[in-house]
Motif scaffolding. Structure first.
Motif, short mmCIF file in Angstrom:
data_model
loop_
_atom_site.label_atom_id
_atom_site.label_comp_id
_atom_site.label_asym_id
_atom_site.label_seq_id
_atom_site.Cartn_x
_atom_site.Cartn_y
_atom_site.Cartn_z
N LEU A 119 36.91 -25.97 156.34
CA LEU A 119 36.51 -24.62 156.67
C LEU A 119 35.01 -24.56 156.92
N GLU A 120 34.62 -23.61 157.73
CA GLU A 120 33.20 -23.33 157.93
C GLU A 120 32.81 -22.14 157.06
N ILE A 121 31.72 -22.30 156.30
CA ILE A 121 31.20 -21.21 155.47
C ILE A 121 30.28 -20.36 156.34
N GLN A 122 30.64 -19.11 156.56
CA GLN A 122 29.85 -18.23 157.40
C GLN A 122 29.29 -17.08 156.56
N GLY A 123 28.00 -16.79 156.75
CA GLY A 123 27.39 -15.64 156.10
C GLY A 123 26.65 -15.93 154.81
N ALA A 131 18.88 -20.70 156.68
CA ALA A 131 18.65 -21.37 157.95
C ALA A 131 18.64 -22.89 157.77
N GLY A 132 18.80 -23.57 158.90
CA GLY A 132 18.67 -25.02 158.91
C GLY A 132 19.93 -25.78 158.53
N ILE A 133 21.02 -25.06 158.30
CA ILE A 133 22.28 -25.74 157.94
C ILE A 133 23.43 -25.14 158.76
N ASP A 134 23.22 -25.09 160.07
CA ASP A 134 24.24 -24.55 160.95
C ASP A 134 25.56 -25.30 160.79
N ASN A 135 26.65 -24.55 160.95
CA ASN A 135 27.99 -25.12 160.82
C ASN A 135 28.19 -25.78 159.46
N LEU A 136 27.86 -25.03 158.41
CA LEU A 136 28.08 -25.48 157.03
C LEU A 136 29.57 -25.56 156.78
N ARG A 137 30.05 -26.72 156.34
CA ARG A 137 31.49 -26.93 156.22
C ARG A 137 31.86 -27.56 154.88
N ILE A 138 33.08 -27.23 154.45
CA ILE A 138 33.65 -27.87 153.27
C ILE A 138 35.01 -28.44 153.63
N LEU A 170 27.15 -29.62 160.22
CA LEU A 170 27.04 -30.29 161.52
C LEU A 170 25.63 -30.18 162.06
N GLY A 171 24.91 -29.11 161.66
CA GLY A 171 23.56 -28.90 162.15
C GLY A 171 22.49 -29.56 161.33
N ASN A 172 22.85 -30.27 160.26
CA ASN A 172 21.86 -30.96 159.43
C ASN A 172 22.55 -32.12 158.71
N ALA A 173 22.30 -33.32 159.19
CA ALA A 173 22.99 -34.50 158.67
C ALA A 173 22.58 -34.84 157.24
N THR A 174 21.48 -34.25 156.75
CA THR A 174 21.04 -34.58 155.39
C THR A 174 21.82 -33.81 154.33
#
Length: 326
Positions: free
Chosen positions: A242-246, A257-264, A278-282
């Motif tokens: 799932l993508e965590i939005q909001g 910011a800086g963690i676009d497309n945060l997913r679990i 997906l927006g931050n490989a770290t």
């Protein structure tokens, strides 16, 4: 197979009205598929509204075919909806009427073109035909108006949760009666949600920014408790992902910011959770910290960080509790 619970995707866009004018053997392009009991001068075989009292889809009437939108969760990897095949409106079937159904891919192409669907939102038929199945024929019993053809949707490995899937189904032949020229084809768009999808309240957790590893920012209004921040949406992007939005900083006034497309991603066997962006490989799970899902309380506990070697950010003990459908 367990009982399938079908959920409405969106509210009904318009309420079908009872036609006061009679049908002719050729229906007008602007006519709406009638409900049972509609007055008319000819009986035809057609698809009945899947968005009304006998259906589960939200209805959009558009040229050249009606569009129905379904949304449901997979149960044991399957879900589904019913297609209503109708004889009427004047009389019940005078005999058993066998109606042949078929997939009509050209109908989706026509719908996309006529309605000028954006290229990024085009409705598509699943390429893997193992994703869907429906009976090749159904029979309206003598003395009845309606029969339901059940469509089964299966979450195969090739299922693309980001696609705008639709099944265009047509009535192609019958052993009795006339097929409606206007309501003999329908487009059934569908969205499948996994079992974790929904709106989640934030029951706990903290967020902290650092100017360098080990150096927390001071007097930073974005740091602090996350309890009571605005709800987040967990949006299906895979069978167990799932993508965590909001997600917002402390106080809930601005998005993290800086963690676009945060997913679990949840391991359905262990209920352990992997966090990434997906927006931050770290971005990753904090080593040794808890990242899990509790199916009994429908609650996630998450611990993750990012930018570990430069300007770290940490989210600890983020507790997300299921609040309802999004």
């Amino acid at each position: 197979m367990q009982k399938i619970k079908i959920k409405k995707y969106i509210k009904l866009f318009s309420v079908l009205f009872v036609l006061s004018v009679g049908f002719t053997s050729c229906l007008k392009d602007t006519d709406v598929a009638p409900l049972t009991g509609t007055d008319g001068s000819n009986d035809v075989i057609m698809f009945l509204d899947n968005g009304g009292s006998t259906g589960g889809g939200a209805t959009t009437f558009a040229d050249p075919f009606p569009l129905y939108n379904f949304s449901f969760n997979l149960v044991n990897d399957t879900a589904g909806f019913d297609v209503n095949v109708y004889y009427g409106p004047l009389n019940a079937a005078p005999q058993d009427i066998t109606v042949q159904l078929a997939l009509n891919k050209e109908a989706v192409d026509s719908f996309n073109i006529v309605n000028q669907i954006d290229s990024n939102s085009l409705y598509t038929v699943p390429e893997d035909d193992a994703i869907y199945s429906f009976p090749a024929s159904v029979t309206i019993p003598k003395g009845q108006h309606l029969v339901k053809a059940h469509v089964v949707i299966t979450g195969t490995p090739s299922y693309d949760y980001g696609a705008n899937y639709a099944l265009p189904i047509s009535i192609v032949s019958t052993n009795y009666g006339i097929i409606s020229s206007n309501f003999g084809t329908e487009i059934n768009a569908f969205v499948v949600k996994n079992q974790y999808d929904g709106d989640y309240s934030i029951e706990g957790g903290t967020i902290q920014r650092y100017s360098a590893p080990g150096v927390p920012t001071i007097d930073d209004a974005l740091n602090g408790d996350l309890t009571g921040n605005p709800d987040v949406d967990l949006v299906t992007v895979g069978a167990n992902t799932l993508e965590i939005q909001g997600l917002t900083w402390h106080g809930g006034s601005s998005g993290v910011a800086g963690i676009d497309n945060l997913r679990i991603t949840i391991d359905p066997t262990t209920n352990l959770v992997t966090v990434k962006a997906l927006g931050n490989a770290t971005l990753a799970n904090i080593n040794g910290a808890v990242n899990k899902y509790d199916p009994d309380t429908k609650t996630f506990t998450l611990n993750f960080d990012w930018n570990q070697t430069t300007t770290p950010r940490t989210v600890k003990n983020l507790t997300l509790k299921y609040a309802g459908e999004r």
